[in-house]
Design a protein around this motif. Sequence first.
Motif, PDB file in Angstrom:
ATOM      1  N   HIS A   1       0.837  -1.204   0.000  1.00  0.00           N
ATOM      2  CA  HIS A   1       0.000   0.000   0.000  1.00  0.00           C
ATOM      3  C   HIS A   1       0.875   1.258   0.000  1.00  0.00           C
ATOM      4  O   HIS A   1       0.593   2.226  -0.720  1.00  0.00           O
ATOM      5  CB  HIS A   1      -0.920  -0.021   1.222  1.00  0.00           C
ATOM      6  CG  HIS A   1      -1.671   1.249   1.449  1.00  0.00           C
ATOM      7  ND1 HIS A   1      -2.793   1.598   0.718  1.00  0.00           N
ATOM      8  CD2 HIS A   1      -1.456   2.283   2.332  1.00  0.00           C
ATOM      9  CE1 HIS A   1      -3.246   2.774   1.129  1.00  0.00           C
ATOM     10  NE2 HIS A   1      -2.456   3.204   2.117  1.00  0.00           N
ATOM     11  N   LEU A   2       1.928   1.254   0.819  1.00  0.00           N
ATOM     12  CA  LEU A   2       2.837   2.397   0.865  1.00  0.00           C
ATOM     13  C   LEU A   2       3.490   2.642  -0.491  1.00  0.00           C
ATOM     14  O   LEU A   2       3.621   3.795  -0.941  1.00  0.00           O
ATOM     15  CB  LEU A   2       3.913   2.161   1.933  1.00  0.00           C
ATOM     16  CG  LEU A   2       3.447   2.063   3.392  1.00  0.00           C
ATOM     17  CD1 LEU A   2       4.614   1.686   4.293  1.00  0.00           C
ATOM     18  CD2 LEU A   2       2.809   3.365   3.845  1.00  0.00           C
ATOM     19  N   ASP A   3       3.883   1.571  -1.145  1.00  0.00           N
ATOM     20  CA  ASP A   3       4.506   1.687  -2.465  1.00  0.00           C
ATOM     21  C   ASP A   3       3.509   2.257  -3.471  1.00  0.00           C
ATOM     22  O   ASP A   3       3.843   3.143  -4.270  1.00  0.00           O
ATOM     23  CB  ASP A   3       5.008   0.320  -2.902  1.00  0.00           C
ATOM     24  CG  ASP A   3       5.909   0.397  -4.128  1.00  0.00           C
ATOM     25  OD1 ASP A   3       6.453   1.490  -4.411  1.00  0.00           O
ATOM     26  OD2 ASP A   3       6.064  -0.624  -4.810  1.00  0.00           O
ATOM     27  N   ASN A   4       2.279   1.774  -3.435  1.00  0.00           N
ATOM     28  CA  ASN A   4       1.256   2.246  -4.372  1.00  0.00           C
ATOM     29  C   ASN A   4       0.900   3.705  -4.137  1.00  0.00           C
ATOM     30  O   ASN A   4       0.512   4.415  -5.079  1.00  0.00           O
ATOM     31  CB  ASN A   4       0.000   1.378  -4.257  1.00  0.00           C
ATOM     32  CG  ASN A   4       0.236  -0.052  -4.718  1.00  0.00           C
ATOM     33  OD1 ASN A   4       1.114  -0.308  -5.549  1.00  0.00           O
ATOM     34  ND2 ASN A   4      -0.526  -0.996  -4.174  1.00  0.00           N
ATOM     35  N   ARG A   5       1.025   4.174  -2.908  1.00  0.00           N
ATOM     36  CA  ARG A   5       0.692   5.558  -2.588  1.00  0.00           C
ATOM     37  C   ARG A   5       1.849   6.506  -2.858  1.00  0.00           C
ATOM     38  O   ARG A   5       1.743   7.709  -2.613  1.00  0.00           O
ATOM     39  CB  ARG A   5       0.276   5.666  -1.124  1.00  0.00           C
ATOM     40  CG  ARG A   5      -1.066   5.032  -0.780  1.00  0.00           C
ATOM     41  CD  ARG A   5      -2.216   5.801  -1.432  1.00  0.00           C
ATOM     42  NE  ARG A   5      -2.241   7.182  -0.974  1.00  0.00           N
ATOM     43  CZ  ARG A   5      -2.917   7.613   0.093  1.00  0.00           C
ATOM     44  NH1 ARG A   5      -3.642   6.736   0.800  1.00  0.00           N
ATOM     45  NH2 ARG A   5      -2.894   8.876   0.443  1.00  0.00           N
ATOM     46  N   GLY A   6       2.963   5.987  -3.352  1.00  0.00           N
ATOM     47  CA  GLY A   6       4.098   6.844  -3.675  1.00  0.00           C
ATOM     48  C   GLY A   6       4.943   7.233  -2.483  1.00  0.00           C
ATOM     49  O   GLY A   6       5.762   8.162  -2.561  1.00  0.00           O
ATOM     50  N   VAL A   7       4.776   6.532  -1.372  1.00  0.00           N
ATOM     51  CA  VAL A   7       5.584   6.789  -0.175  1.00  0.00           C
ATOM     52  C   VAL A   7       7.019   6.331  -0.428  1.00  0.00           C
ATOM     53  O   VAL A   7       7.243   5.323  -1.110  1.00  0.00           O
ATOM     54  CB  VAL A   7       4.986   6.053   1.037  1.00  0.00           C
ATOM     55  CG1 VAL A   7       5.889   6.192   2.263  1.00  0.00           C
ATOM     56  CG2 VAL A   7       3.594   6.580   1.336  1.00  0.00           C
ATOM     57  N   LYS A   8       7.985   7.067   0.125  1.00  0.00           N
ATOM     58  CA  LYS A   8       9.391   6.686   0.016  1.00  0.00           C
ATOM     59  C   LYS A   8      10.017   6.580   1.408  1.00  0.00           C
ATOM     60  O   LYS A   8       9.754   7.404   2.289  1.00  0.00           O
ATOM     61  CB  LYS A   8      10.172   7.702  -0.819  1.00  0.00           C
ATOM     62  CG  LYS A   8       9.750   7.757  -2.296  1.00  0.00           C
ATOM     63  CD  LYS A   8       9.996   6.426  -2.987  1.00  0.00           C
ATOM     64  CE  LYS A   8       9.575   6.484  -4.455  1.00  0.00           C
ATOM     65  NZ  LYS A   8       9.721   5.175  -5.134  1.00  0.00           N
TER      66      LYS A   8
ATOM     67  N   TRP B   1      11.033   9.280   6.075  1.00  0.00           N
ATOM     68  CA  TRP B   1       9.878   8.934   5.257  1.00  0.00           C
ATOM     69  C   TRP B   1       9.352  10.193   4.564  1.00  0.00           C
ATOM     70  O   TRP B   1       9.317  11.267   5.173  1.00  0.00           O
ATOM     71  CB  TRP B   1       8.751   8.359   6.112  1.00  0.00           C
ATOM     72  CG  TRP B   1       9.062   7.020   6.719  1.00  0.00           C
ATOM     73  CD1 TRP B   1       9.683   6.790   7.910  1.00  0.00           C
ATOM     74  CD2 TRP B   1       8.745   5.747   6.172  1.00  0.00           C
ATOM     75  NE1 TRP B   1       9.783   5.442   8.142  1.00  0.00           N
ATOM     76  CE2 TRP B   1       9.204   4.777   7.089  1.00  0.00           C
ATOM     77  CE3 TRP B   1       8.116   5.320   5.009  1.00  0.00           C
ATOM     78  CZ2 TRP B   1       9.063   3.410   6.869  1.00  0.00           C
ATOM     79  CZ3 TRP B   1       7.965   3.967   4.782  1.00  0.00           C
ATOM     80  CH2 TRP B   1       8.435   3.022   5.698  1.00  0.00           C
ATOM     81  N   ILE B   2       8.964  10.063   3.316  1.00  0.00           N
ATOM     82  CA  ILE B   2       8.258  11.139   2.624  1.00  0.00           C
ATOM     83  C   ILE B   2       6.877  10.604   2.276  1.00  0.00           C
ATOM     84  O   ILE B   2       6.735   9.683   1.461  1.00  0.00           O
ATOM     85  CB  ILE B   2       9.006  11.608   1.368  1.00  0.00           C
ATOM     86  CG1 ILE B   2      10.343  12.251   1.773  1.00  0.00           C
ATOM     87  CG2 ILE B   2       8.161  12.603   0.584  1.00  0.00           C
ATOM     88  CD1 ILE B   2      11.115  12.855   0.618  1.00  0.00           C
ATOM     89  N   ILE B   3       5.861  11.190   2.944  1.00  0.00           N
ATOM     90  CA  ILE B   3       4.473  10.748   2.794  1.00  0.00           C
ATOM     91  C   ILE B   3       3.627  11.963   2.409  1.00  0.00           C
ATOM     92  O   ILE B   3       3.554  12.943   3.174  1.00  0.00           O
ATOM     93  CB  ILE B   3       3.942  10.130   4.101  1.00  0.00           C
ATOM     94  CG1 ILE B   3       4.861   8.985   4.576  1.00  0.00           C
ATOM     95  CG2 ILE B   3       2.526   9.625   3.926  1.00  0.00           C
ATOM     96  CD1 ILE B   3       4.514   8.443   5.942  1.00  0.00           C
TER      97      ILE B   3
END
Length: 296
Positions: free
Chosen positions: A207-214, A267-269
């Motif tokens: 889910h984090l990957d799909n949301r563009g989180v790094k 983290w960049i969210i």
Amino acid sequence: MAKSRRKPHTKPAGKSGRTPTPAPTNKQPLDWLIVCLASLGMLITAYLGYIGLFGSTVAFCAEGSGCDIVQQSRWSTVLGLPVALWGLLVYTAILLFAVRAPLRLKYWKRLWRVTLIGLAISLYLTVAGIVALDAVCLWCLASLATITAIFVSVTIQRPESAPGMPWQKWALNNSVILVVILALLHVYYSGLLSPRADPRLTALAEHLDNRGVKYYGAYWCPSCQEQSDLFGAAAEKLPYVECNPNGRQSGLAIACRDNEIEGFPTWIINKRKIQGILKPQELADYTGFDWEGFER
């Protein structure tokens, strides 16, 4: 009538007519060199074990130094205990063998085997720290030098009654024991014995990957290891960005420079920069993942 005098009773002599001499003792003189080296090793490992248990700062090791990185890494523990405490057991065994000093051959064989195992494990962990963390611990090197000196001293003192013709068999048997111990240690650190990935953590990572989180980190960073450990086997699904791909002393990767990463983990969210370890539940809240309602 005079009484006859009785002669005092004496034990018969041996066949040769000589009085038997007491059997020589098999006890060897105390090996003070090994006693002193083992005591030094016990002091080093006891100190590091205390630091590992209570989380104090290691003397002469600045924050972020190689020693600090190694002491906070997963390579500093085995089965939940500091590696130093296992080393303390090895040095204690060596000291007991040296102080008791039983039959020379038995003493030497036990001592040689224990020091060989201790030396091999110490070398393995030192190399692992260099390869995996690009760091070395001066205290660990001091322990390595101590166990090396003990091993060399024991090897040089090999008695004439030690294995002669069957020396190859003796070396082979000990080599097998050594390989088994190091193989188990490597399997433990490689994570092959870790439980399977938690489905909820795997779903969160995807889910984090799909949301563009790094998730920006560094291979040598203890906090990054702690962050990834929170996800267990699912950590490989995290949107991780390595900031030191060319070594700890190299510059930051372009992606990390462009995003002005100043510490790890970061983290960049949703374009928001958050530095520090985040629990899975916190990441779920930040990104709208239904943590409580997830069905396995």
